[in-house]
Enzyme design. Structure first.
Site, PDB file in Angstrom:
ATOM      1  N   ARG A 110     -53.719  51.456  33.638  1.00  0.00           N
ATOM      2  CA  ARG A 110     -54.860  51.270  32.768  1.00  0.00           C
ATOM      3  C   ARG A 110     -54.943  51.948  31.388  1.00  0.00           C
ATOM      4  O   ARG A 110     -54.608  53.171  31.384  1.00  0.00           O
ATOM      5  CB  ARG A 110     -56.125  51.628  33.594  1.00  0.00           C
ATOM      6  CG  ARG A 110     -57.676  51.463  32.788  1.00  0.00           C
ATOM      7  CD  ARG A 110     -58.576  51.911  33.509  1.00  0.00           C
ATOM      8  NE  ARG A 110     -58.651  53.415  33.875  1.00  0.00           N
ATOM      9  CZ  ARG A 110     -59.641  54.189  34.442  1.00  0.00           C
ATOM     10  NH1 ARG A 110     -60.416  53.622  35.109  1.00  0.00           N
ATOM     11  NH2 ARG A 110     -59.523  55.383  34.441  1.00  0.00           N
ATOM     12  N   ASN A 127     -67.104  51.619  40.690  1.00  0.00           N
ATOM     13  CA  ASN A 127     -67.922  52.697  40.414  1.00  0.00           C
ATOM     14  C   ASN A 127     -68.825  52.613  39.165  1.00  0.00           C
ATOM     15  O   ASN A 127     -70.131  52.990  39.342  1.00  0.00           O
ATOM     16  CB  ASN A 127     -66.971  54.028  40.266  1.00  0.00           C
ATOM     17  CG  ASN A 127     -66.181  54.482  41.268  1.00  0.00           C
ATOM     18  OD1 ASN A 127     -65.960  53.489  42.443  1.00  0.00           O
ATOM     19  ND2 ASN A 127     -65.268  55.519  41.365  1.00  0.00           N
ATOM     20  N   ASP A 128     -68.145  52.280  38.031  1.00  0.00           N
ATOM     21  CA  ASP A 128     -69.066  52.094  36.983  1.00  0.00           C
ATOM     22  C   ASP A 128     -69.863  50.800  36.874  1.00  0.00           C
ATOM     23  O   ASP A 128     -71.122  50.788  36.639  1.00  0.00           O
ATOM     24  CB  ASP A 128     -68.092  51.993  35.551  1.00  0.00           C
ATOM     25  CG  ASP A 128     -67.764  53.215  34.978  1.00  0.00           C
ATOM     26  OD1 ASP A 128     -68.584  54.133  35.367  1.00  0.00           O
ATOM     27  OD2 ASP A 128     -66.761  53.279  34.342  1.00  0.00           O
ATOM     28  N   CYS A 153     -60.660  48.146  42.457  1.00  0.00           N
ATOM     29  CA  CYS A 153     -59.880  49.532  42.238  1.00  0.00           C
ATOM     30  C   CYS A 153     -60.974  50.619  42.586  1.00  0.00           C
ATOM     31  O   CYS A 153     -60.679  51.825  42.204  1.00  0.00           O
ATOM     32  CB  CYS A 153     -58.856  49.566  41.387  1.00  0.00           C
ATOM     33  SG  CYS A 153     -59.873  49.351  39.531  1.00  0.00           S
ATOM     34  N   GLU A 156     -66.610  45.966  34.904  1.00  0.00           N
ATOM     35  CA  GLU A 156     -67.292  47.239  35.323  1.00  0.00           C
ATOM     36  C   GLU A 156     -68.340  47.192  34.291  1.00  0.00           C
ATOM     37  O   GLU A 156     -69.502  48.010  34.712  1.00  0.00           O
ATOM     38  CB  GLU A 156     -66.514  48.586  35.203  1.00  0.00           C
ATOM     39  CG  GLU A 156     -65.528  48.492  33.712  1.00  0.00           C
ATOM     40  CD  GLU A 156     -64.870  49.826  33.675  1.00  0.00           C
ATOM     41  OE1 GLU A 156     -64.896  50.964  34.577  1.00  0.00           O
ATOM     42  OE2 GLU A 156     -63.791  49.820  32.796  1.00  0.00           O
ATOM     43  N   HIS A 174     -56.024  77.975  53.657  1.00  0.00           N
ATOM     44  CA  HIS A 174     -54.655  77.344  53.539  1.00  0.00           C
ATOM     45  C   HIS A 174     -54.506  77.420  54.909  1.00  0.00           C
ATOM     46  O   HIS A 174     -53.331  76.655  55.157  1.00  0.00           O
ATOM     47  CB  HIS A 174     -53.860  78.615  52.939  1.00  0.00           C
ATOM     48  CG  HIS A 174     -53.732  78.581  51.589  1.00  0.00           C
ATOM     49  ND1 HIS A 174     -53.149  77.540  50.740  1.00  0.00           N
ATOM     50  CD2 HIS A 174     -54.536  79.175  50.537  1.00  0.00           C
ATOM     51  CE1 HIS A 174     -53.218  77.668  49.512  1.00  0.00           C
ATOM     52  NE2 HIS A 174     -54.058  78.769  49.223  1.00  0.00           N
TER      53      HIS A 174
END
Lengths: 91, 589
Positions: free
Chosen positions: B341, B463-464, B511, B440, B198
């Protein structure tokens, strides 16, 4: 007779961490009798943050909230609401 | 007064909060807490001892309250940890047990507290969860606070420091860090703590440099030593030479200049040096994250992941619940667009009451659009909510995991059906929304020309796409190192999609994480992506990188990129060509 226990699911990302445990403990300390949190076979006092933390409740854990007396129904409902709203961390 | 007699020493710790500052060290230490004396008390004194303990706790509570009230405005969001500490003070495992110990063992309050704390600490240290292990620290902060009141030790009066200094401490509790006065404290270094503590969050919020986890800085640094702390790389330099001082001064000024420029410019459209505008949007998962997209200067939401509401409750969310959240997001950021999405999860697995239901290969299983088309009622409910929210701003619909033409046609048919039904009911909605699909799955890349005729935009989910194209599970550490965004196959795939998009005159967005890394920008710009969407924090750095580039150069550069045979070859080429721009920009992140 009204049910004195309710099942809830931990939905906030970090699980029952210090901040959410503090909220539960603050509410439970206002109860007339004991408020319990039960996970699997472990049962702890909901008025203690440290006790709650020892349950190690991750996101998605299923737990049972239990009160000992009818007079604390409002406390029970209030606690359930906290769980359902993700302790206000989502909104 | 530079300490010219001493040798320059460089300590390396954890880069807890970025920035560079030069100043005199000010050591703050905890007194009288480490050594706790034990003595027995008589039966008659037990009540007095308990009273003494209780008043130390009450005093600690008051002190925390004061700190919370006086915390600077920018720290308000972080004082919750102090609220937690406040509740902890009276926790029965700490408070109740200490009172019990005083009563049962007839010992002084300090000793009783010490004993109870060490029991609780060891209990937490043995927990498997790393978050909970860390909570032992909170217990120590809280008990130290009580202990200082009990022994009457001076607390670290950080609020009272009246010189411009750099704080040096063994550890700073969140309560202590919250008292930092920005006009006095330039930065701080601590022996303990880390990036996720913190205290470091507070430093980043206050935007002061901090290096933590140095181990023994308090033994090496003396009061009034001249030190430089570089929170960007995590170093502390003691007794710097003239040369180091000069160099750090320059680096510090450069950092400030870049930071100011980025903050100042992040709300302005990103335009390349040759006048080409690129939209930089934010990805969000929770409606609340819209605020950070706005703060970081996003041009809209390029990806609103909608899974959370489905996963967070035991039953499926209803249309109203979905509409309510979507409307919130849409209204807040309007007239900028929100790209929603549709559900992208393995539904049967997520909602099934049968925990034994397991797919051998979930990444290739019944998920996303496949699940939605198999469960049209679930899909319809979501589409209704989206079309209704669209009446309140600028909405686009994005369909995930499209791998065939039929899926697009079927989706459009259901969307029309839903719109007709809403129209008949007389419900307020907007049918005039752009429809796009995620690219993707490799098959979607290959038939991009077929799909393009049916939609308004493509969004590359890198990513995919990378995972499916290279057949690499990033979660598998044996193959994760083979995952490369700049793999020649990926660049060629994006090029194919970009060519189709230009030909069919639709729009191309990206994205995935690939969009957020400045090193990829020359290539993405060269390939002709219209819009990038990323985690909100990355927006300023990406915008600033875009401004330093020229589309013309990036396009010409692509010829060389296609000559490279390997991902590392591409990366070296980017660094070789745009290295000077990159190093300046990455540094500013």
């Amino acid at each position: 007779m009204t049910e004195l226990s309710r099942d809830v699911i931990v939905i906030n990302e970090l699980g029952l961490h210090a901040r959410s445990a503090a909220k539960i403990a603050e509410i439970a300390r206002k109860a007339n009798y004991n408020v319990w949190i039960i996970k699997d076979t472990k049962k702890v006092d909901a008025s203690s943050i440290l006790d709650i933390l020892t349950l190690e409740c991750a996101k998605g854990s299923k737990i049972t909230l239990k009160i000992d007396d009818q007079s604390d129904l409002e406390i029970l409902n209030n606690t359930v609401r906290q769980f359902e709203t993700g302790f206000g961390e989502l909104s | 007064m530079t300490d010219t007699g001493s040798r320059e020493i460089v300590l390396t710790g954890i880069d807890a909060s970025p920035g560079i500052c030069i100043g005199k060290a000010y050591l703050v230490d905890i007194e009288g807490v480490d050594v706790v004396k034990k003595y027995f008390i008589s039966e008659d004194d037990v009540q007095d001892e308990i009273k003494r303990f209780k008043s130390a706790v009450n005093k600690a509570k008051q002190q925390l309250l004061t700190i919370i009230t006086n915390a600077p405005e920018e720290l308000r969001d972080h004082t919750y940890i102090l609220e937690t500490h406040k509740v902890l003070l009276k926790d029965k495992m700490l408070y109740g047990k200490t009172i019990e110990t005083i009563k049962n063992e007839k010992v002084n309050a300090e000793w009783a507290l010490k004993k109870v704390v060490s029991d609780v600490k060891s209990m937490f240290k043995n927990m498997s969860d790393s978050y909970l292990k860390e909570r032992a620290t909170d217990i120590v902060y809280v008990s130290d606070h009580i202990m200082r009141n009990l022994v009457g030790a001076e607390t670290k009066k950080i609020a009272d420091i009246d010189k411009r200094v750099i704080l040096v401490a063994n550890d700073l509790s969140p309560a202590e860090a919250s008292q930092i006065n920005l006009e006095r404290i330039k930065g701080f270094v601590t022996d303990r703590g880390g990036k996720a503590s913190h205290t470091s969050i507070i430093a980043r919020t206050l935007e002061i440099p901090a290096v933590m986890g140095l181990g023994n800085a308090t033994n090496i640094i003396k009061n009034d030593d001249l030190i430089i702390i570089d929170g960007t790389v995590g170093t502390v330099i003691i007794h710097p030479t003239e040369e180091t001082l000069l160099e750090s001064g320059v680096r510090g000024a450069k950092y400030e200049e870049l930071k100011a420029a980025i903050t100042r410019d992040s709300h302005i459209q990103a335009e390349t040096a040759d006048g080409f505008q690129l939209k930089v949007m934010g990805n969000i998962e929770l409606p609340e994250e819209v605020v950070s997209v706005i703060d970081y200067g996003g041009d809209g939401i390029g990806l609103y992941r909608t899974e959370f509401q489905y996963l967070s409750s035991p039953s499926l969310p209803n249309e109203y619940e979905l509409f309510d959240k979507y409307k919130d997001v849409v209204e807040v950021i309007a007239p900028k667009p929100v790209t929603i999405r549709t559900l992208d999860i393995n539904g049967d697995k997520a909602f099934s009451n049968n925990p034994d239901y397991v797919e051998a290969n979930p990444a290739l299983g019944l998920r996303a659009i496949r699940y939605c088309l198999k469960n049209p009622d679930v899909f319809r409910t979501q589409l209704r909510a989206i079309l209704r929210a669209a009446a309140f701003g600028n909405v686009r619909i994005l369909i995930p995991m499209i791998s065939s033409y039929e899926e697009v046609i079927e989706t459009k048919r259901i969307l029309d059906e839903v719109a007709d039904a809403l129209d008949k009911e007389g419900t307020l909605f907007n049918r005039d929304v752009e429809l796009g699909i995620m690219i993707e799955v490799p098959s979607a890349v290959i038939i991009a020309d077929v799909l393009a005729g049916e939609v308004d935009f493509f969004s590359l989910g890198t990513n995919d796409l990378i995972q499916y194209s290279l057949a690499i599970d990033r979660g598998n550490r044996h193959v994760a190192h083979l995952y490369h965004s700049l793999h020649p196959a990926i660049i060629r795939m994006i090029k194919r999609v970009a060519d189709v998009v230009r030909d069919k005159e639709i729009k191309l967005f990206m994205c995935g994480e690939m969009a957020a890394d400045p090193i990829n920008l020359p290539i993405l710009l060269g390939l002709g992506i219209d819009e990038l969407s990323m985690n909100p924090q990355s927006i300023p750095a990406v915008k600033s990188m875009i401004r330093a580039l020229k589309v013309e150069d990036a396009r010409a550069f692509m010829k060389d990129v296609f000559k490279q045979n390997t991902a590392s070859g591409v990366e070296e080429l980017v660094r070789g060509t745009f290295g000077s721009i990159l190093s300046a920009k990455v540094y500013a992140r």
